[in-house]
Structure formats: C-alpha cells, structure tokens
Design a protein around this motif. Structure first.
Motif, PDB file in Angstrom:
ATOM      1  N   PHE A  99       0.852  -1.179   0.000  1.00  7.46           N
ATOM      2  CA  PHE A  99       0.000   0.000   0.000  1.00  7.46           C
ATOM      3  C   PHE A  99       0.890   1.231   0.000  1.00  7.46           C
ATOM      4  N   ASN A 100       0.690   2.113  -0.977  1.00  9.47           N
ATOM      5  CA  ASN A 100       1.499   3.339  -1.114  1.00  9.47           C
ATOM      6  C   ASN A 100       2.995   3.029  -1.168  1.00  9.47           C
ATOM      7  N   TYR A 104       2.161  -3.353   4.233  1.00 11.20           N
ATOM      8  CA  TYR A 104       1.123  -3.015   5.199  1.00 11.20           C
ATOM      9  C   TYR A 104       0.431  -4.313   5.615  1.00 11.20           C
ATOM     10  N   THR A 106      -2.895  -5.893   7.041  1.00 12.49           N
ATOM     11  CA  THR A 106      -4.297  -5.526   7.219  1.00 12.49           C
ATOM     12  C   THR A 106      -4.740  -5.809   8.654  1.00 12.49           C
ATOM     13  N   LYS A 145      -8.292   0.168   2.288  1.00 14.91           N
ATOM     14  CA  LYS A 145      -7.132   0.609   1.516  1.00 14.91           C
ATOM     15  C   LYS A 145      -7.376   0.344   0.030  1.00 14.91           C
ATOM     16  N   PHE A 146      -6.605   0.970  -0.816  1.00 11.50           N
ATOM     17  CA  PHE A 146      -6.743   0.852  -2.264  1.00 11.50           C
ATOM     18  C   PHE A 146      -6.683  -0.619  -2.690  1.00 11.50           C
ATOM     19  N   ARG A 147      -7.741  -1.115  -3.277  1.00  7.90           N
ATOM     20  CA  ARG A 147      -7.863  -2.498  -3.754  1.00  7.90           C
ATOM     21  C   ARG A 147      -7.482  -3.527  -2.690  1.00  7.90           C
ATOM     22  N   GLN A 148      -7.829  -3.234  -1.459  1.00 11.45           N
ATOM     23  CA  GLN A 148      -7.418  -4.066  -0.336  1.00 11.45           C
ATOM     24  C   GLN A 148      -7.899  -5.506  -0.434  1.00 11.45           C
ATOM     25  N   LYS A 151      -5.994  -7.459  -3.009  1.00 10.95           N
ATOM     26  CA  LYS A 151      -4.626  -7.701  -2.558  1.00 10.95           C
ATOM     27  C   LYS A 151      -4.588  -8.768  -1.463  1.00 10.95           C
TER      28      LYS A 151
END
Length: 188
Positions: A99-100, A104, A106, A145-148, A151
C-alpha cells in the motif's frame, strides 16, 4: 438549513465510481445511472471491475463517518481455485499487502467460506469451468485501503475473479430490489 439527500445504489461491473471521468476513459459514470442532485458524492469507491453496494450522499459529514472504521464493509469474493480454511484464517488475522509503495498488514477482520451466491451474470464473462475450479468467500473489514480485498486474496494465493460489496453497516445490497437505485432518508 439545507436538506441533504442520500442514495443506495448497485454499481455494476465496468462503471467508474465517480461523476467526473478524470482519465477520459470510455466507461460509464455514476451520473449515467440516475439523475442525482448536484453535489452528490460517492462514499468510498469500488474500482471499475468491482460491483455491488455503493452509498451516495450530498452530506460530507455523513460521507466521512461511513468511510471511518466505525462500520463494517462486507464483500463476497469469487477466487481462482479452491480456497481452504487455512487461507480463510489468514485473511481473518491480517495479511501483508502493498500500500502506497510500502508493506502493510491488514487489520483483523472476519472471513468465511460461502456457497455460490448465484449473482446475475456480468456483462463480461469471467471464465468457465474449463479453466479450473473457483470458490466464494465473505470478507468483512472496517478499513478500506486501495484495492485491499483483491490484494488480500492474492496474498494468500487466490486471486480475485469477482468482487461484490454486499453490505456497509446495516445496509444490504438486497435492500435495493430490482431498481438499482434507491433514495433513502438516512444512511446510518
């Protein structure tokens, strides 16, 4: 005092979860579904290949509240292969994703195997049984989160084939019936 408006919609596969198309892609926008009032915003988003429950509002405070970790978001996910309880347990406790540009882990959530929910077919076919088995799981998280979710399933070795958000807090996709858009007096 301005009276705010709130909507529950079923975002179809292939649609952008916005009212403005920044990349000028040839995709449908939320405004193509219904004549929403000026100032309407999506609460969170679903990426183009995702579908399901999306909440809209003209009230920024409501949007911030629902995007917070206060409310559960539930997704039904079709994955490539036959996922086992071992991987489902990993999803519950948290998995490492990117992430970014950083690693990360979850936050813990809920996850379990489910039967095929028998959703209507998408406008673009995913694949068929010749390509091997698939399975369905439910993933319930409070972050986004983006497309969590995509992912997360990839991190345990089962890429997402279809992702449908079915619930945010107490609001369910089934509350929509067949119209695809429903105006409500309050969201939470």
């Amino acid at each position: 005092m301005k009276k705010h408006r709130h909507f529950i919609i079923h975002k179809p596969w292939g649609m952008i979860s916005q009212f403005v198309n920044p990349a000028k892609r040839k995709k449908k926008l939320l405004g193509d579904l219904y004549d929403f009032p000026e100032g309407t915003m999506a609460i969170g988003r679903l990426d183009v290949p995702s579908e399901g429950l999306l909440l809209l509002t003209t009230d920024g405070k409501v949007s911030a509240e629902i995007r917070s970790q206060k409310y559960e978001k539930e997704y039904y996910v079709q994955v490539d292969g036959l996922i086992t309880q071992k991987e489902v347990e990993q999803l519950k406790t948290g998995v490492e994703i990117g992430f970014n540009g950083k690693k990360y882990t979850t936050k813990p959530g809920k996850s379990f195997l489910i039967d095929d929910p028998k959703f209507p077919l998408r406008s673009q076919k995913i694949r068929d049984e010749r390509h091997g088995p698939t399975s369905w799981i439910s993933i319930i998280i409070r972050e986004g989160k983006f497309r969590q979710v995509r992912k997360m399933t990839a991190a345990v070795g089962f890429p997402t084939l279809r992702l449908v958000r079915v619930r945010i807090g107490e609001i369910n996709l089934g509350d929509l019936e067949n119209s695809g858009v429903k105006e409500v007096t309050t969201l939470m």
